[in-house]
Write an enzyme that holds these catalytic residues in place. Structure first.
Site, mmCIF file in Angstrom:
data_model
loop_
_atom_site.group_PDB
_atom_site.id
_atom_site.type_symbol
_atom_site.label_atom_id
_atom_site.label_comp_id
_atom_site.label_asym_id
_atom_site.label_seq_id
_atom_site.Cartn_x
_atom_site.Cartn_y
_atom_site.Cartn_z
ATOM 1 N N PHE A 1 0.811 -1.218 -0.114
ATOM 2 C CA PHE A 1 -0.062 -0.027 0.212
ATOM 3 C C PHE A 1 0.567 1.518 -0.272
ATOM 4 N N ASP B 1 10.574 -6.809 -3.072
ATOM 5 C CA ASP B 1 9.124 -7.556 -2.279
ATOM 6 C C ASP B 1 8.939 -8.382 -2.366
ATOM 7 N N THR C 1 4.033 -11.006 -0.646
ATOM 8 C CA THR C 1 2.983 -11.372 0.093
ATOM 9 C C THR C 1 1.719 -11.617 -0.536
ATOM 10 N N THR D 1 9.922 -11.147 9.413
ATOM 11 C CA THR D 1 10.206 -10.045 8.444
ATOM 12 C C THR D 1 10.380 -8.617 9.001
ATOM 13 N N THR E 1 5.946 2.951 12.932
ATOM 14 C CA THR E 1 4.219 3.307 13.013
ATOM 15 C C THR E 1 3.906 3.834 14.658
ATOM 16 N N ASP E 2 3.286 4.599 14.901
ATOM 17 C CA ASP E 2 3.079 5.106 16.017
ATOM 18 C C ASP E 2 2.583 4.497 16.879
ATOM 19 N N GLU E 3 2.071 2.604 16.606
ATOM 20 C CA GLU E 3 2.088 1.672 17.009
ATOM 21 C C GLU E 3 2.759 1.283 18.648
ATOM 22 N N TYR F 1 2.164 -6.983 16.118
ATOM 23 C CA TYR F 1 2.637 -6.715 15.069
ATOM 24 C C TYR F 1 3.165 -5.303 15.717
ATOM 25 N N LYS G 1 7.481 -3.830 16.125
ATOM 26 C CA LYS G 1 7.998 -2.568 14.855
ATOM 27 C C LYS G 1 8.592 -2.106 15.995
ATOM 28 N N ARG H 1 -12.184 -2.149 4.000
ATOM 29 C CA ARG H 1 -12.862 -3.092 4.551
ATOM 30 C C ARG H 1 -14.406 -2.353 4.928
ATOM 31 N N GLN H 2 -14.300 -1.301 5.019
ATOM 32 C CA GLN H 2 -16.076 -0.934 4.471
ATOM 33 C C GLN H 2 -16.523 -0.839 3.788
ATOM 34 N N LEU I 1 -18.020 -3.244 13.244
ATOM 35 C CA LEU I 1 -17.083 -2.173 14.371
ATOM 36 C C LEU I 1 -16.698 -2.826 15.028
ATOM 37 N N ARG J 1 -8.396 6.941 15.689
ATOM 38 C CA ARG J 1 -7.553 6.646 15.322
ATOM 39 C C ARG J 1 -6.325 8.179 14.167
HETATM 40 P P1 NAD Z 1 1.183 -3.127 3.431
HETATM 41 O O1 NAD Z 1 1.335 -4.895 3.988
HETATM 42 O O2 NAD Z 1 0.108 -3.370 2.610
HETATM 43 O O3 NAD Z 1 2.809 -4.249 2.281
HETATM 44 C C1 NAD Z 1 4.230 -4.428 2.781
HETATM 45 C C2 NAD Z 1 4.717 -4.739 1.418
HETATM 46 O O4 NAD Z 1 6.034 -5.584 2.334
HETATM 47 C C3 NAD Z 1 3.765 -6.568 0.664
HETATM 48 O O5 NAD Z 1 3.925 -5.375 -0.148
HETATM 49 C C4 NAD Z 1 4.794 -7.134 0.913
HETATM 50 O O6 NAD Z 1 5.040 -8.253 -0.249
HETATM 51 C C5 NAD Z 1 6.304 -6.571 1.658
HETATM 52 N N1 NAD Z 1 6.841 -7.500 2.080
HETATM 53 C C6 NAD Z 1 6.051 -8.696 3.582
HETATM 54 N N2 NAD Z 1 6.761 -9.383 3.572
HETATM 55 C C7 NAD Z 1 8.374 -9.308 2.949
HETATM 56 C C8 NAD Z 1 9.297 -9.785 3.256
HETATM 57 N N3 NAD Z 1 10.121 -10.814 3.788
HETATM 58 N N4 NAD Z 1 10.286 -8.927 2.113
HETATM 59 C C9 NAD Z 1 10.009 -8.246 1.057
HETATM 60 N N5 NAD Z 1 8.819 -7.322 1.074
HETATM 61 C C10 NAD Z 1 8.210 -8.078 2.219
HETATM 62 O O7 NAD Z 1 1.567 -2.671 4.245
HETATM 63 P P2 NAD Z 1 1.911 -0.417 4.138
HETATM 64 O O8 NAD Z 1 0.601 -0.917 5.176
HETATM 65 O O9 NAD Z 1 1.881 0.047 3.138
HETATM 66 O O10 NAD Z 1 3.046 -0.664 5.012
HETATM 67 C C11 NAD Z 1 4.445 -0.789 4.778
HETATM 68 C C12 NAD Z 1 5.178 0.467 6.078
HETATM 69 O O11 NAD Z 1 4.409 1.192 6.656
HETATM 70 C C13 NAD Z 1 4.971 -1.350 7.286
HETATM 71 O O12 NAD Z 1 6.300 -1.104 7.682
HETATM 72 C C14 NAD Z 1 4.099 -0.738 8.124
HETATM 73 O O13 NAD Z 1 4.879 -1.271 9.378
HETATM 74 C C15 NAD Z 1 4.485 1.023 7.980
HETATM 75 N N6 NAD Z 1 3.074 1.711 8.902
HETATM 76 C C16 NAD Z 1 2.241 1.768 8.449
HETATM 77 C C17 NAD Z 1 0.702 2.147 8.232
HETATM 78 C C18 NAD Z 1 -0.620 2.179 7.457
HETATM 79 O O14 NAD Z 1 -1.491 2.608 8.011
HETATM 80 N N7 NAD Z 1 -0.888 1.456 6.784
HETATM 81 C C19 NAD Z 1 1.408 3.679 9.337
HETATM 82 C C20 NAD Z 1 2.260 3.810 9.781
HETATM 83 C C21 NAD Z 1 3.114 2.923 9.358
HETATM 84 P P1 TYD Z 2 -6.471 -1.229 11.749
HETATM 85 O O1 TYD Z 2 -6.858 -0.518 9.859
HETATM 86 O O2 TYD Z 2 -6.159 -3.023 11.331
HETATM 87 O O3 TYD Z 2 -5.609 -0.709 11.505
HETATM 88 P P2 TYD Z 2 -4.680 -0.119 13.231
HETATM 89 O O4 TYD Z 2 -4.866 -1.478 14.320
HETATM 90 O O5 TYD Z 2 -3.283 -0.397 12.529
HETATM 91 O O6 TYD Z 2 -4.904 0.898 14.316
HETATM 92 O O7 TYD Z 2 -7.959 -1.077 12.500
HETATM 93 C C1 TYD Z 2 -8.408 0.441 12.378
HETATM 94 C C2 TYD Z 2 -9.490 0.155 13.422
HETATM 95 O O8 TYD Z 2 -10.431 -0.142 13.032
HETATM 96 C C3 TYD Z 2 -8.655 -0.541 14.801
HETATM 97 O O9 TYD Z 2 -9.208 0.502 15.591
HETATM 98 C C4 TYD Z 2 -9.747 -1.512 14.598
HETATM 99 C C5 TYD Z 2 -10.634 -1.148 14.039
HETATM 100 N N1 TYD Z 2 -11.297 -1.812 13.254
HETATM 101 C C6 TYD Z 2 -13.013 -2.275 13.167
HETATM 102 O O10 TYD Z 2 -13.644 -1.219 13.448
HETATM 103 N N2 TYD Z 2 -14.047 -2.866 12.155
HETATM 104 C C7 TYD Z 2 -12.550 -4.331 11.502
HETATM 105 O O11 TYD Z 2 -13.344 -4.623 10.671
HETATM 106 C C8 TYD Z 2 -11.256 -3.760 11.216
HETATM 107 C C9 TYD Z 2 -10.660 -4.178 10.428
HETATM 108 C C10 TYD Z 2 -10.190 -2.287 12.239
#
Ligand code: NAD
Ligand code: TYD
Length: 360
Positions: free
Chosen positions: A22, A44, A47, A117, A141-143, A174, A178, A217-218, A230, A238
């Site tokens: 993403f 990449d 996965t 990973t 991530t902020d998590e 997770y 991180k 998802r929603q 929810l 968030r």
């Molecule tokens: P994503 O799951 O959409 O993408 C992850 C990508 O990494 C995929 O293309 C997957 O194939 C690849 N990958 C997984 N395992 C691998 C491996 N062993 N070697 C090489 N590639 C591998 O995740 P995302 O939401 O795009 O998140 C990207 C980064 O940003 C992550 O590090 C995540 O922790 C961080 N992040 C995400 C969010 C968010 O809201 N999505 C917020 C803050 C930080």
């Molecule tokens: P998510 O997108 O999994 O991100 P994160 O866990 O990294 O914050 O979830 C965002 C918020 O939405 C989290 O509070 C969990 C909630 N959630 C729902 O309420 N319904 C759902 O179907 C999913 C997937 C998440």
């Protein structure tokens, strides 16, 4: 000490890990559109979270895609080494490390995949960057900070936001994987002379996010005439940021971030899950309160909120300040790209529906 470089780096060669996911794929698209002199290698593992369509049709002279894992030390060493070409400026190459297992719900089912990973993979990359003298920008991530009490709850910390000084306190495997990755990067900086920056960002939204995540998802459910779901009460908060704003902040750090520093990225986007679902229902012309409460996530973090002053000091500000408009544009993207999400939604829902119960 200043947290901004006086003279920006001039990066022209990037290794982008996780560039088919993403945020990584949006980073590749945005870089191609805004940085005409940058060439990218994507590493990449492809996965379930990657979608080959994310990188289809890109200019082959500027982007090479290598399928492989960040845990494959020999491959990573070769790709990082190839970033530096003779005669090119020393600081022209960098690694931007997005690759990760990224979904909390999956970490509950298969925690070791996250450790391998996210933790081992980061150590492999950091080692290769040390050997080849290449700068690493680690995406986190902020998590890692755990959660905050709800605003206005009267609990200590309820008016706070995460800052660069907030202690780590991760709740899920997770977040813990991180957090370990962040610690490893800092250890490589201090003990091995790695040049690195770290950013911790809040929840992203926008095109090409896997339908296992909350908003897609929603949205995809609504497009399939399903009722939004929810977790628990829906009061969890968030701090939403558009993916392009996140990636512009990453570029601000690549340009002017000081090695060894950490930057927190957020866009003042705090919303409860309930508010998000209501907004989506209204966008679909439905009753705002037509949703179901389902089984809550174990260990569910209550609230995240970012103080973005560290990254604002680099001159970055978010462009997507109207969440409703950003959400509407994201809905349009999913409406126009059904073929992109249909199969991954089916796969994700099979897993969700087997475990979740509708609450009263
Ligand atoms: P994503 O799951 O959409 O993408 C992850 C990508 O990494 C995929 O293309 C997957 O194939 C690849 N990958 C997984 N395992 C691998 C491996 N062993 N070697 C090489 N590639 C591998 O995740 P995302 O939401 O795009 O998140 C990207 C980064 O940003 C992550 O590090 C995540 O922790 C961080 N992040 C995400 C969010 C968010 O809201 N999505 C917020 C803050 C930080
Ligand atoms: P998510 O997108 O999994 O991100 P994160 O866990 O990294 O914050 O979830 C965002 C918020 O939405 C989290 O509070 C969990 C909630 N959630 C729902 O309420 N319904 C759902 O179907 C999913 C997937 C998440």
């Amino acid at each position: 000490m200043s947290i901004a470089l006086d003279r920006p780096r001039r990066i022209t060669r990037l290794l982008v890990t996780g560039g088919a996911g993403f945020i990584g794929s949006n980073f590749v698209h945005r870089t191609l559109a805004t940085r005409p002199d940058v060439r990218i290698t994507v590493l990449d593992a492809m996965t379930y979270a990657a979608n080959p369509a994310n990188l289809a049709g890109l200019d082959a002279a500027r982007v090479e895609v290598v399928e492989g894992s960040v845990c494959d030390a020999a491959l990573v060493d070769r790709l990082v080494g190839e970033l530096k070409s003779p005669g090119e400026d020393e600081g022209a190459a960098a690694v931007v490390h997005f690759a990760a297992e990224s979904h909390n719900d999956n970490a509950l089912r298969d925690p070791l995949r996250f450790v391998r990973t996210n933790t081992e993979g980061t150590a492999v990359l950091a080692g290769a960057c040390v050997r080849h003298g290449v700068h690493l920008h680690h995406i986190s991530t902020d998590e890692v900070f755990g959660d905050l009490p709800l605003r206005g709850s009267g609990q200590p910390g309820s008016e706070d936001r995460f800052t660069v000084a907030t202690p780590y306190n991760p709740s899920s495997v997770y977040s813990a994987s991180k957090a370990s990755a962040d610690h490893l990067v800092r250890a490589f900086v201090r003990s091995h002379g790695l040049s690195a920056t770290i950013s911790n960002c809040s929840n992203n939204y926008g095109p090409r996010q896997h339908p296992e995540k909350f908003l897609p998802r929603q949205i995809t459910g609504l497009l399939d005439e399903e009722t939004p779901r929810l977790y628990g009460t829906g009061e969890n908060v968030r701090d939403w940021i558009h993916v392009d704003d996140h990636n512009d902040a990453v570029w601000a750090i690549l340009d002017r971030g000081v090695a060894g520093e950490t930057y927190l990225i957020g866009a003042d986007g705090e919303r409860s899950n309930l508010e998000c679902v209501r907004a989506l229902n209204l966008l679909f012309g439905r009753d705002a309160d037509d949703f179901v409460h389902v089984t809550d996530r174990p260990g569910h973090d209550l609230r995240y909120a970012i103080d973005p002053s560290s990254v604002a000091a680099l001159g970055w500000t978010p462009r997507y300040t109207d969440f409703a408009a950003g959400l509407a544009a994201t809905v349009d993207w999913y409406r126009d790209n059904r073929a992109w999400w249909e199969t991954s939604r089916k796969d994700a829902e099979l897993i969700y529906r087997a475990a979740e119960k509708i609450l009263d």
